[in-house]
Write an enzyme that holds these catalytic residues in place. Structure first.
Site, short mmCIF file in Angstrom:
data_model
loop_
_atom_site.label_atom_id
_atom_site.label_comp_id
_atom_site.label_asym_id
_atom_site.label_seq_id
_atom_site.Cartn_x
_atom_site.Cartn_y
_atom_site.Cartn_z
N LYS A 40 -14.32 -11.26 17.47
CA LYS A 40 -14.45 -12.46 16.64
C LYS A 40 -15.31 -12.15 15.42
O LYS A 40 -16.37 -11.54 15.54
CB LYS A 40 -15.09 -13.56 17.49
CG LYS A 40 -15.28 -14.89 16.82
CD LYS A 40 -15.94 -15.86 17.81
CE LYS A 40 -16.08 -17.26 17.26
NZ LYS A 40 -16.67 -18.17 18.27
N SER A 115 -13.71 -21.93 18.43
CA SER A 115 -13.72 -21.20 17.17
C SER A 115 -13.23 -19.76 17.30
O SER A 115 -13.01 -19.08 16.30
CB SER A 115 -15.14 -21.19 16.61
OG SER A 115 -16.05 -20.60 17.51
N SER A 139 -15.45 -22.57 22.83
CA SER A 139 -14.85 -21.69 21.83
C SER A 139 -14.22 -20.42 22.39
O SER A 139 -13.50 -19.73 21.66
CB SER A 139 -15.89 -21.31 20.77
OG SER A 139 -16.23 -22.43 20.00
#
Length: 457
Positions: A40, A115, A139
């Protein structure tokens, strides 16, 4: 990092050829040798961008690796690159003005979640093998659910959160978790063992788990919060099928429960996320994070600019700042009581041998921008960040629309191995990850056959 990854892969091949002690020696020393992984973009990966979707951080390049990333590399894994996330990691859709919008591999008109949506998308689409995500409100688990893969939010404090932007503040460090995401359930445990470093010893991951000796509970919904959508009936039925298979295959009795305090999940999450830390300092405001030590962000002005396409921020981020202007306050006594009551009840319920089945989200993967109309639906995942409980997200096949189904497995603190073992069982039972490319091909063929049949008629 594709070119560099190929060079590293060639070095791994050479290392294997030259190892005289056999592969067992390499496996002990380098358990993830040669395994490609992605990260990420909110994490530091040396030589890669670390903007977290903020246009003002366009030129920020990581000089070091975040600790979990460094541990994966030290275990022999090969980084492929970084993946997209929502602006500053605080939204369900992985969309920002720097990289654009990320799509769901099962339906390009739908979101991959956030996210850690870029991770969910690339893993669900078969473009990476394992990945690193972070989770302060779901997330890891929401993208894992929407993209039909496995994800694990570990017991709080086991995996380091250092090396992320933005850094957590206030009480948030106790809620934020870094964890593994992958297509295959059996990869979660070795990833967690590596990413946790010395802290992983607290989880007794090498201990055998006898699923027949566990106690299972099922909670089908949050009790009817007026802020949150009702759970889709396909998800209700999928959870019911899990209950049936657990009882039939393991000979256990799954107890269905109602937990009234879950109705206040959003209020508890929101209040605790805004609470001051032990030092009495309030957490850094979202407006401050958006400015990133630069020009102050004025949300009303940004919204005006957004309407004519001139803002460098997404409407979701601007909206969060507007909400924050009116919402930053101390948790009320009622909310604290609900939180403490829920914490006590769940910890007593789960103990050291309990597994709770709970929906991951009320909806299947929504279409792009639809979460703007249902902003509180993440409450189904967010509440477990506040409680510090480990949770594994599991895929359960596909819906009528060809979208992933799934559910969360919640266990007691430091009992991560229980949900990981149950995830392996559910993968064998329900098939785990489904290749969206094969599904798309099959759908195209079916449409072709239907067309041919109609023509023949």
């Amino acid at each position: 990092m594709f070119s560099l990854a190929l060079q590293e892969a060639a070095q791994v091949d050479k290392l294997i050829e030259e190892e005289t002690g056999g592969e067992d020696v390499l496996e002990d020393r380098l358990p993830l040798l040669g395994v490609p992984f992605t990260v990420k973009e909110a994490f530091s990966l040396q030589g890669m961008p670390n903007s977290t979707g903020l246009v003002s951080r366009r030129g920020v390049i990581s000089a070091t690796d975040a600790p979990p990333v460094a541990l994966l590399k030290r275990a022999g894994a090969i980084p492929l690159g970084v993946t997209n996330c929502s602006e500053l990691c605080m939204w369900l859709e992985s969309h920002n003005r720097l990289y654009g919008i990320t799509n769901n591999p099962y339906d390009l008109e739908r979101i991959p979640g956030g996210s850690s949506g870029g991770e969910g998308s690339i893993l669900g689409g078969g473009g990476s093998v394992i990945g690193v995500g972070s989770d302060v409100g779901g997330s890891i688990r929401i993208p894992a659910f929407f993209n039909g893969i496995f994800g694990h939010k570990p017991t709080s404090g086991v995996v380091s959160n250092v090396g992320q932007f933005p850094p957590a503040s206030g009480q948030q460090p106790g809620f934020l978790c870094t964890g593994p995401m992958c297509r295959y359930a059996q990869d979660l445990l070795p990833m967690l063992r590596v990413m946790g470093g010395a802290n992983a010893d607290r989880l007794s991951l090498s201990s055998e788990v006898d699923l027949k000796r566990l106690r299972f509970f099922s909670v089908p919904h949050d009790g009817g919060s007026p802020l949150v959508s009702p759970v889709d009936q396909q998800l209700v039925l999928a959870q019911r099928r899990v209950v049936e298979r657990l009882e039939a295959d393991l000979g256990v009795k799954v107890q269905q429960l109602k937990i009234p305090q879950l109705k206040y999940s959003f209020q508890i999450w929101s209040a605790m996320m805004g609470a001051p830390g032990k030092d009495g300092k309030q957490p850094t405001s979202f407006a401050e994070l958006m400015s990133d030590h630069g020009k102050k962000v004025w949300p009303l002005w940004e919204m005006a600019k957004w309407t004519v396409g001139l803002s460098k921020h997404t409407v979701a981020a601007i909206g969060l700042v507007l909400v924050e202007m009116f919402q930053r306050s101390q948790p009320t006594q009622l909310i604290l009581q609900q939180k403490e009551s829920l914490q006590k009840d769940l910890e007593e319920l789960l103990g050291t041998d309990g597994v709770l089945l709970y929906p991951s989200h009320p909806h299947l993967a929504p279409k792009h921008h639809h979460p703007l109309f249902t902003p509180f639906n993440f409450s189904y995942t967010g509440i477990f960040n506040i409680l510090g409980l480990p949770v594994t997200q599991c895929p359960l096949g596909l819906s009528e629309e060809g979208l992933p189904l799934g559910l969360q497995l919640v266990v007691g603190k430091q009992q991560d191995r229980l949900s990981l073992a149950t995830a392996v069982f559910l993968e064998k039972t329900f098939g785990g990850w489904r290749d969206p490319g094969s599904i798309a091909t099959a759908t195209t063929q079916l449409d072709t056959w239907r067309g041919a049949s109609t023509t023949a008629s």
